[in-house]
Write an enzyme that holds these catalytic residues in place. Structure first.
Site, mmCIF file in Angstrom:
data_model
loop_
_atom_site.group_PDB
_atom_site.id
_atom_site.type_symbol
_atom_site.label_atom_id
_atom_site.label_comp_id
_atom_site.label_asym_id
_atom_site.label_seq_id
_atom_site.Cartn_x
_atom_site.Cartn_y
_atom_site.Cartn_z
ATOM 1 N N ASP A 51 1.911 8.059 -1.663
ATOM 2 C CA ASP A 51 2.666 8.197 -2.916
ATOM 3 C C ASP A 51 3.847 9.156 -2.742
ATOM 4 O OD1 ASP A 51 3.233 7.652 -5.526
ATOM 5 O OD2 ASP A 51 1.783 9.063 -6.362
ATOM 6 N N ASN A 92 1.630 -2.807 -9.184
ATOM 7 C CA ASN A 92 3.023 -2.622 -8.739
ATOM 8 C C ASN A 92 3.951 -3.769 -9.149
ATOM 9 O OD1 ASN A 92 2.242 -0.835 -5.637
ATOM 10 N ND2 ASN A 92 2.747 -0.062 -7.663
HETATM 11 C C1 FPP Z 1 4.201 4.684 -3.773
HETATM 12 O O1 FPP Z 1 5.362 5.494 -3.962
HETATM 13 C C2 FPP Z 1 4.439 3.780 -2.666
HETATM 14 C C3 FPP Z 1 4.447 2.417 -2.758
HETATM 15 C C4 FPP Z 1 4.219 1.678 -4.013
HETATM 16 C C5 FPP Z 1 4.750 1.594 -1.603
HETATM 17 C C6 FPP Z 1 4.186 2.089 -0.311
HETATM 18 C C7 FPP Z 1 4.814 1.364 0.775
HETATM 19 C C8 FPP Z 1 5.220 1.924 1.928
HETATM 20 C C9 FPP Z 1 5.036 3.338 2.295
HETATM 21 C C10 FPP Z 1 5.854 1.079 2.929
HETATM 22 C C11 FPP Z 1 4.765 0.564 3.810
HETATM 23 C C12 FPP Z 1 5.163 -0.675 4.399
HETATM 24 C C13 FPP Z 1 4.324 -1.613 4.891
HETATM 25 C C14 FPP Z 1 4.918 -2.746 5.574
HETATM 26 C C15 FPP Z 1 2.858 -1.546 4.780
HETATM 27 P P1 FPP Z 1 6.090 5.453 -5.361
HETATM 28 O O2 FPP Z 1 7.202 4.476 -5.306
HETATM 29 O O3 FPP Z 1 5.094 5.225 -6.446
HETATM 30 O O4 FPP Z 1 6.664 6.904 -5.431
HETATM 31 P P2 FPP Z 1 6.911 7.743 -6.769
HETATM 32 O O5 FPP Z 1 5.546 8.086 -7.328
HETATM 33 O O6 FPP Z 1 7.644 8.936 -6.283
HETATM 34 O O7 FPP Z 1 7.726 6.876 -7.683
#
Ligand code: FPP
Length: 248
Positions: free
Chosen positions: A18, A66
């Site tokens: 996250d 998501n």
């Molecule tokens: C949460 O951060 C992260 C995700 C929803 C996506 C996670 C994906 C990756 C790290 C890329 C991995 C790639 C592969 C191919 C497996 P957020 O967007 O919720 O962050 P925030 O809470 O700061 O908004």
């Protein structure tokens, strides 16, 4: 003693990656750039896991919820997955990573599904580490699907309701017979499970840190492993192990 020599390291680590979006916003970058940076962190942590001898990593790449994000962000995440499946696959394969995807994969575009299946098939004999990628995954959906599978067996007369042992439920979940995660790491400062592996995390040690996923380095990962090593696991009973002395 180095981490790779410690016998009581977690066998199975689950991660909620996250903080990509906030990391990017703080830097004046797009959220997409945050997810791209998140992919770089993931590669670092997979390699470190292999180095120290972790057997299974289960990462939350895309939750069932998501899809509610703006269409542009969903599309950029899907493009990132497709790009990763095309560009990172060979290195992962060379490094002996066995890939598995868990979740409602059939909701993804056909090209992504095909690449996921090909990646699973091509890497199925790899033994360095098992990387479970939870994609369009939700813990409640996982339990609901297990209940449906078991009910179908009852309807067909294969089993009776009284045969539903805890183990039968576990075996019908996505991770099936794999050992449950020993350690869950959630980066990004929030302290919740967000519908991740709800059944499987029952006895898992929980590690939360404020570091946002793109900044989650080897040093941060080792810190989480050290936290695990310092914790006594009791499973509701008596202590399983005494403290272990280790260094980086
Ligand atoms: C949460 O951060 C992260 C995700 C929803 C996506 C996670 C994906 C990756 C790290 C890329 C991995 C790639 C592969 C191919 C497996 P957020 O967007 O919720 O962050 P925030 O809470 O700061 O908004």
């Amino acid at each position: 003693m180095t981490l790779s020599e410690v016998e009581s390291l977690p066998k199975h680590v689950a991660i909620i990656m996250d903080g990509n979006g906030r990391w990017a916003t703080e830097k004046g970058l797009s959220r997409t750039a945050g997810h791209q940076a998140g992919l770089e962190s993931l590669k670092t942590i997979v390699n470190r896991s292999i180095q120290v001898g972790i057997e299974i990593l289960t990462i939350f790449a895309f939750s069932s919820e998501n899809w509610e994000r703006p269409k542009s962000e969903v599309n950029s995440l899907l493009n990132l997955f497709l790009g990763a499946l095309e560009n990172e696959f060979h290195t992962l394969h060379e490094n002996g990573v066995k890939l598995s995807f868990i979740g409602q994969i059939d909701a993804f575009p056909d090209d992504i599904q095909t690449k996921m299946k090909t990646a699973e098939e091509s890497t199925k004999n790899n033994t360095s580490i098992l990387l479970n990628v939870a994609a369009n995954y939700g813990g409640r959906w996982d339990i609901q699907r297990a209940v449906q599978k078991i009910c179908r067996k009852i309807e067909s007369g294969i089993i009776n309701a009284k045969d539903i042992e805890l183990d039968l439920i576990s075996k019908n979940l996505c991770l099936a017979t794999l050992p449950e995660p020993d350690l869950l790491i959630r980066t990004g400062g929030e302290k919740r499970l967000s519908n991740y592996l709800l059944w499987q995390l029952a006895y898992t040690e929980l590690y939360f840190c404020d570091t946002k996923w793109p900044d989650f380095s080897i040093a941060e990962f080792d810190k989480a492993l050290h936290y695990f090593l310092a914790v006594e696991r009791r499973y509701g009973g008596v202590p399983q192990k005494a403290g272990v002395e280790y260094s980086n």
